[in-house]
Design a protein around this motif. Sequence first.
Motif, PDB file in Angstrom:
ATOM      1  N   MET A 182      78.951  51.807  57.605  1.00 40.85           N
ATOM      2  CA  MET A 182      77.687  52.142  56.963  1.00 40.85           C
ATOM      3  C   MET A 182      76.506  51.852  57.884  1.00 40.85           C
ATOM      4  SD  MET A 182      78.534  53.476  54.058  1.00 40.85           S
ATOM      5  CE  MET A 182      79.894  54.148  55.044  1.00 40.85           C
ATOM      6  N   GLN A 183      76.601  50.776  58.659  1.00 36.33           N
ATOM      7  CA  GLN A 183      75.533  50.467  59.607  1.00 36.33           C
ATOM      8  C   GLN A 183      75.453  51.522  60.704  1.00 36.33           C
ATOM      9  OE1 GLN A 183      73.090  48.242  59.513  1.00 36.33           O
ATOM     10  NE2 GLN A 183      72.320  49.185  61.400  1.00 36.33           N
ATOM     11  N   GLN A 184      76.603  51.996  61.174  1.00 39.69           N
ATOM     12  CA  GLN A 184      76.618  53.060  62.176  1.00 39.69           C
ATOM     13  C   GLN A 184      75.926  54.312  61.640  1.00 39.69           C
ATOM     14  OE1 GLN A 184      80.938  53.204  62.978  1.00 39.69           O
ATOM     15  NE2 GLN A 184      80.446  52.797  65.112  1.00 39.69           N
ATOM     16  N   ILE A 185      76.273  54.695  60.425  1.00 43.06           N
ATOM     17  CA  ILE A 185      75.698  55.895  59.827  1.00 43.06           C
ATOM     18  C   ILE A 185      74.205  55.722  59.591  1.00 43.06           C
ATOM     19  CG2 ILE A 185      75.672  57.332  57.739  1.00 43.06           C
ATOM     20  CD1 ILE A 185      78.734  56.815  57.585  1.00 43.06           C
ATOM     21  N   SER A 186      73.818  54.582  59.048  1.00 40.24           N
ATOM     22  CA  SER A 186      72.410  54.334  58.720  1.00 40.24           C
ATOM     23  C   SER A 186      71.526  54.369  59.955  1.00 40.24           C
ATOM     24  CB  SER A 186      72.286  52.981  58.019  1.00 40.24           C
ATOM     25  OG  SER A 186      70.949  52.705  57.696  1.00 40.24           O
ATOM     26  N   SER A 187      71.921  53.666  60.992  1.00 42.34           N
ATOM     27  CA  SER A 187      71.094  53.624  62.197  1.00 42.34           C
ATOM     28  C   SER A 187      71.008  55.000  62.850  1.00 42.34           C
ATOM     29  CB  SER A 187      71.640  52.590  63.190  1.00 42.34           C
ATOM     30  OG  SER A 187      72.969  52.898  63.575  1.00 42.34           O
ATOM     31  N   PHE A 188      72.096  55.769  62.823  1.00 41.50           N
ATOM     32  CA  PHE A 188      72.088  57.106  63.408  1.00 41.50           C
ATOM     33  C   PHE A 188      71.139  58.015  62.646  1.00 41.50           C
ATOM     34  CE2 PHE A 188      73.547  61.263  64.659  1.00 41.50           C
ATOM     35  CZ  PHE A 188      74.001  61.100  65.954  1.00 41.50           C
ATOM     36  N   LEU A 189      71.178  57.953  61.322  1.00 40.05           N
ATOM     37  CA  LEU A 189      70.287  58.788  60.516  1.00 40.05           C
ATOM     38  C   LEU A 189      68.825  58.469  60.803  1.00 40.05           C
ATOM     39  CD1 LEU A 189      72.122  58.763  57.063  1.00 40.05           C
ATOM     40  CD2 LEU A 189      72.006  60.652  58.705  1.00 40.05           C
ATOM     41  N   ARG A 190      68.489  57.203  60.853  1.00 35.12           N
ATOM     42  CA  ARG A 190      67.091  56.815  61.111  1.00 35.12           C
ATOM     43  C   ARG A 190      66.636  57.261  62.490  1.00 35.12           C
ATOM     44  NH1 ARG A 190      68.804  51.915  58.580  1.00 35.12           N
ATOM     45  NH2 ARG A 190      68.967  50.958  60.647  1.00 35.12           N
ATOM     46  N   ASP A 191      67.562  57.243  63.448  1.00 30.25           N
ATOM     47  CA  ASP A 191      67.206  57.625  64.814  1.00 30.25           C
ATOM     48  C   ASP A 191      67.130  59.138  65.000  1.00 30.25           C
ATOM     49  OD1 ASP A 191      67.102  54.968  65.549  1.00 30.25           O
ATOM     50  OD2 ASP A 191      69.110  54.945  66.456  1.00 30.25           O
ATOM     51  N   HIS A 192      67.621  59.907  64.029  1.00 30.63           N
ATOM     52  CA  HIS A 192      67.692  61.364  64.188  1.00 30.63           C
ATOM     53  C   HIS A 192      67.058  62.102  63.015  1.00 30.63           C
ATOM     54  CE1 HIS A 192      70.819  59.902  66.956  1.00 30.63           C
ATOM     55  NE2 HIS A 192      70.642  61.032  67.622  1.00 30.63           N
ATOM     56  N   VAL A 193      66.035  61.520  62.421  1.00 32.04           N
ATOM     57  CA  VAL A 193      65.390  62.135  61.258  1.00 32.04           C
ATOM     58  C   VAL A 193      64.872  63.524  61.589  1.00 32.04           C
ATOM     59  CG1 VAL A 193      63.459  61.964  59.642  1.00 32.04           C
ATOM     60  CG2 VAL A 193      64.807  59.936  60.198  1.00 32.04           C
ATOM     61  N   ASP A 194      64.231  63.685  62.736  1.00 27.24           N
ATOM     62  CA  ASP A 194      63.671  64.992  63.091  1.00 27.24           C
ATOM     63  C   ASP A 194      64.762  66.032  63.344  1.00 27.24           C
ATOM     64  OD1 ASP A 194      61.164  63.939  62.861  1.00 27.24           O
ATOM     65  OD2 ASP A 194      60.854  63.643  65.002  1.00 27.24           O
ATOM     66  N   TRP A 195      65.936  65.597  63.747  1.00 24.90           N
ATOM     67  CA  TRP A 195      67.068  66.511  63.947  1.00 24.90           C
ATOM     68  C   TRP A 195      67.645  66.918  62.600  1.00 24.90           C
ATOM     69  CZ3 TRP A 195      72.402  65.989  62.858  1.00 24.90           C
ATOM     70  CH2 TRP A 195      73.248  66.918  63.476  1.00 24.90           C
ATOM     71  N   ILE A 196      67.622  66.003  61.652  1.00 24.90           N
ATOM     72  CA  ILE A 196      68.180  66.263  60.326  1.00 24.90           C
ATOM     73  C   ILE A 196      67.354  67.301  59.572  1.00 24.90           C
ATOM     74  CG2 ILE A 196      68.586  65.220  58.043  1.00 24.90           C
ATOM     75  CD1 ILE A 196      69.262  62.621  59.610  1.00 24.90           C
ATOM     76  N   ALA A 197      66.074  67.092  59.511  1.00 26.33           N
ATOM     77  CA  ALA A 197      65.214  67.993  58.731  1.00 26.33           C
ATOM     78  C   ALA A 197      63.824  68.036  59.327  1.00 26.33           C
ATOM     79  CB  ALA A 197      65.138  67.533  57.276  1.00 26.33           C
ATOM     80  N   LYS A 198      63.181  69.173  59.189  1.00 23.24           N
ATOM     81  CA  LYS A 198      61.822  69.318  59.690  1.00 23.24           C
ATOM     82  C   LYS A 198      60.878  68.497  58.813  1.00 23.24           C
ATOM     83  CE  LYS A 198      62.867  73.940  61.427  1.00 23.24           C
ATOM     84  NZ  LYS A 198      62.593  75.391  61.338  1.00 23.24           N
ATOM     85  N   PRO A 199      60.002  67.689  59.411  1.00 24.80           N
ATOM     86  CA  PRO A 199      59.108  66.835  58.632  1.00 24.80           C
ATOM     87  C   PRO A 199      58.255  67.650  57.660  1.00 24.80           C
ATOM     88  CG  PRO A 199      59.031  66.264  60.964  1.00 24.80           C
ATOM     89  CD  PRO A 199      59.813  67.538  60.862  1.00 24.80           C
ATOM     90  N   ARG A 200      57.975  67.060  56.508  1.00 24.04           N
ATOM     91  CA  ARG A 200      57.142  67.711  55.498  1.00 24.04           C
ATOM     92  C   ARG A 200      56.071  66.733  55.043  1.00 24.04           C
ATOM     93  NH1 ARG A 200      57.551  71.885  51.809  1.00 24.04           N
ATOM     94  NH2 ARG A 200      59.678  72.399  52.442  1.00 24.04           N
TER      95      ARG A 200
END
Length: 242
Positions: free
Chosen positions: A37-55
């Motif tokens: 879960m820590q691996q997933i969480s840190s990766f998501l936070r580090d790649h927010v702009d890759w995940i979705a375009k900011p709104r």
Amino acid sequence: MAATMVASTKSVGELNREWFDSMAVSAYKADWVRDLMQQISSFLRDHVDWIAKPREGGLKILDYACGGGIVSMSLAPYASTLRGIDISGGMVEQYNDTARHLGLSADKMHGVRGDLLNDTVAMSGSELSGFDAVLMSMALHHVADPAKMIKKLAERLALGGSLVIIDWISHARTPAGQTPHPASHTITRHGFSEEEMQAMFTDAGLSDFGYLLHPQRSKMPMGGEQQLFFARARAPLANQHL
């Protein structure tokens, strides 16, 4: 890769619901799960702009197969609305407990029990559509029909919205003589290849495919390691049917 045959008269969904209901309170206490879960969480936070375009004002996010809410917890600072869906009522309770622990109102973060494959979700209309990002973490390998699930999730996206799947890359089954994971009866696939993910996304009408591997391999409870992938594709900016 061929699916694991489940020797039961119960559906895969029923097996998953029963298993995760039984494990809802204890599921996140194991060291290997906490590390994952820590691996997933840190990766998501580090790649927010890759995940979705900011709104402006924050993203509207669907956390499908939400479990205790690690995805929503990780992306909460960037979201205006977080909605969780899980086949397990016990896991939904954990998700809503997480929201309360974070001090978030039900308007911002709330989960319900449901199964998109069977169209049984206690949300409808605008509450279940128009998402800037839909994420499904570590659950596609538990689904009876992964391609159909991808299509169901894609239907919930806003124009230009992103679908993100987090799972294992394809790997071998448990070797003969080695004790299988106790949840093995709920698993239908031993991971997915990059090519499979891109094909399922394309078949669901999505494009702008992206695929990242976690820089660290993940330890498994019965020994050995597996590799996490993060696959993303986006709904078109026009002609999207919800």
